[in-house]
Design an enzyme around this catalytic site. Structure first.
Site, PDB file in Angstrom:
ATOM      1  CG  HIS A  16       1.554   2.795   3.154  1.00 50.07           C
ATOM      2  ND1 HIS A  16       0.497   2.082   3.665  1.00 50.07           N
ATOM      3  CD2 HIS A  16       1.860   3.696   4.116  1.00 50.07           C
ATOM      4  CE1 HIS A  16       0.190   2.528   4.876  1.00 50.07           C
ATOM      5  NE2 HIS A  16       1.009   3.494   5.172  1.00 50.07           N
ATOM      6  CB  CYS A  25      -2.880   7.422   5.807  1.00 47.46           C
ATOM      7  SG  CYS A  25      -2.197   7.344   7.474  1.00 47.46           S
ATOM      8  CG  HIS A  29       2.468   7.945   5.277  1.00 56.55           C
ATOM      9  ND1 HIS A  29       1.402   7.761   4.409  1.00 56.55           N
ATOM     10  CD2 HIS A  29       2.258   7.077   6.294  1.00 56.55           C
ATOM     11  CE1 HIS A  29       0.589   6.843   4.898  1.00 56.55           C
ATOM     12  NE2 HIS A  29       1.083   6.404   6.043  1.00 56.55           N
ATOM     13  CG  HIS A  31       4.076   3.374   8.724  1.00 63.85           C
ATOM     14  ND1 HIS A  31       3.610   4.222   9.703  1.00 63.85           N
ATOM     15  CD2 HIS A  31       3.175   3.424   7.717  1.00 63.85           C
ATOM     16  CE1 HIS A  31       2.461   4.750   9.309  1.00 63.85           C
ATOM     17  NE2 HIS A  31       2.177   4.284   8.106  1.00 63.85           N
ATOM     18  CG  HIS A  75      14.884   1.414   2.892  1.00 64.62           C
ATOM     19  ND1 HIS A  75      15.159   0.550   3.930  1.00 64.62           N
ATOM     20  CD2 HIS A  75      15.177   2.652   3.318  1.00 64.62           C
ATOM     21  CE1 HIS A  75      15.614   1.250   4.952  1.00 64.62           C
ATOM     22  NE2 HIS A  75      15.624   2.535   4.613  1.00 64.62           N
ATOM     23  CD  GLU A 136       0.363   1.699   9.566  1.00 63.88           C
ATOM     24  OE1 GLU A 136      -0.013   0.872   8.715  1.00 63.88           O
ATOM     25  OE2 GLU A 136      -0.293   2.703   9.877  1.00 63.88           O
TER      26      GLU A 136
END
Length: 149
Positions: A16, A25, A29, A31, A75, A136
């Site tokens: 995201h 952020c 990137h 998680h 994914h 997260e």
């Protein structure tokens, strides 16, 4: 009969970007998310029912959460549909990547609320979504409780 809470854990990888954010952020990137789903209900007491003693079959809960959340978000890359990254999202989609455009900033706080709504509508009427926990990172997570809403 007493009410019982049962919990099932799920894992998925999602990318995201937080548009307009003033930190790292803002960049695309990903998680390794962990999601705990807790359902509240009374165990089946009908001795003729194959689900005797269960609040919900863990397999049924797994199927539901996988269809609504894990299989969709795993994914994939999530962007707010109003993001300036829309061209990047379109380019990724044109190259066969899974992209999800949502009407919220894709933070854990907003994602968990979205997940709660998706799960609640799929649960049988006699069961209640008690809580969700969305982790997260190793040290950061959001929690949603029905009692708070």
């Amino acid at each position: 009969m007493s009410k019982v809470r049962i919990t099932k854990q799920f894992s998925f990888e999602t990318g995201h970007a937080l548009y307009g954010y003033d930190g790292k952020c803002k960049n695309v990137h990903g998680h390794s998310y962990k999601l705990w789903v807790t359902v509240l209900g009374e165990p089946v007491s009908d001795e003729k029912d194959v689900k005797l003693g269960m609040v919900i079959d863990f397999g049924d809960l797994k199927k539901m959460v996988k269809q609504e959340i894990v299989d969709v978000f795993d994914h994939a890359t999530v962007f707010n549909k109003n993001t300036p990254h829309i061209e990047l999202a379109q380019e990724l989609q044109s190259r066969g990547h899974d992209v999800i455009l949502v009407d919220y900033q894709p933070t854990s706080e907003n994602m968990i609320q979205d997940f709660a709504e998706k799960i609640k509508v799929r649960l049988p009427d006699h069961l209640h979504l008690h809580s969700l926990k969305l982790q997260e990172t190793e040290t950061s997570y959001a929690e949603w409780y029905a009692s708070d809403n």
